[in-house]
Design an enzyme around this catalytic site. Structure first.
Site, PDB file in Angstrom:
ATOM      1  N   LYS A  39       0.846  -1.194   0.000  1.00  0.00           N
ATOM      2  CA  LYS A  39       0.000   0.000   0.000  1.00  0.00           C
ATOM      3  C   LYS A  39       0.879   1.241   0.000  1.00  0.00           C
ATOM      4  O   LYS A  39       2.012   1.228   0.442  1.00  0.00           O
ATOM      5  CB  LYS A  39      -0.910   0.023   1.240  1.00  0.00           C
ATOM      6  N   ASP A  40       0.332   2.331  -0.486  1.00  0.00           N
ATOM      7  CA  ASP A  40       1.026   3.606  -0.593  1.00  0.00           C
ATOM      8  C   ASP A  40       1.450   4.136   0.769  1.00  0.00           C
ATOM      9  O   ASP A  40       0.690   4.106   1.723  1.00  0.00           O
ATOM     10  CB  ASP A  40       0.089   4.622  -1.269  1.00  0.00           C
ATOM     11  N   LYS A  41       2.680   4.631   0.844  1.00  0.00           N
ATOM     12  CA  LYS A  41       3.181   5.213   2.089  1.00  0.00           C
ATOM     13  C   LYS A  41       2.480   6.528   2.411  1.00  0.00           C
ATOM     14  O   LYS A  41       2.267   6.855   3.569  1.00  0.00           O
ATOM     15  CB  LYS A  41       4.687   5.447   1.993  1.00  0.00           C
ATOM     16  N   ARG A  42       2.093   7.291   1.413  1.00  0.00           N
ATOM     17  CA  ARG A  42       1.531   8.619   1.633  1.00  0.00           C
ATOM     18  C   ARG A  42       0.017   8.582   1.770  1.00  0.00           C
ATOM     19  O   ARG A  42      -0.681   9.424   1.227  1.00  0.00           O
ATOM     20  CB  ARG A  42       1.932   9.536   0.479  1.00  0.00           C
ATOM     21  N   ALA A  43      -0.488   7.590   2.486  1.00  0.00           N
ATOM     22  CA  ALA A  43      -1.937   7.450   2.610  1.00  0.00           C
ATOM     23  C   ALA A  43      -2.287   6.800   3.942  1.00  0.00           C
ATOM     24  O   ALA A  43      -1.437   6.243   4.622  1.00  0.00           O
ATOM     25  CB  ALA A  43      -2.470   6.596   1.463  1.00  0.00           C
TER      26      ALA A  43
END
Length: 108
Positions: A39-43
């Site tokens: 999964k995206d780190k910035r979320a």
């Protein structure tokens, strides 16, 4: 043995960072964690994960030592889980995070 399924909730942390942190706390290899994708780190994300050899109460206890609001574990289950979760097994659904086992968890 059976696998324990749980939901990993995380904010501003990628999947590999979270697994590294959890494996260090459990004193086990990151290879013991199974998940269908990163999964995206910035979320703010939640994803189903599985681990073999650790039960729900042991995993729930990790919440006390995790960075408050950045990583949390919940929705523990061992019922009918004879197989790991593997890359590519994404079902298109987003698991809902719900702390269980009478844990008190406050997320910002």
């Amino acid at each position: 043995g059976a696998y324990t399924s749980f939901v990993l909730y995380k904010e501003n942390t990628d999947t590999n960072e979270a697994i590294s942190r959890l494996s260090g706390m459990l004193r086990t290899s990151p290879k013991h964690f199974f998940f269908a994708g990163t999964k995206d780190k910035r979320a703010v994300t939640s994803q189903e994960m599985r681990i073999k050899g650790f039960g729900p109460s042991r995993l729930a206890a990790l919440n006390k030592g995790l960075r408050s609001g950045q990583i949390a574990l919940g929705n523990f289950s061992t019922a009918q889980l004879a197989d790991p979760l593997l890359l590519g097994q994404l079902s298109g659904r987003c698991p809902r995070f719900s702390p269980s086992m009478s844990m008190s968890l406050i997320l910002p």
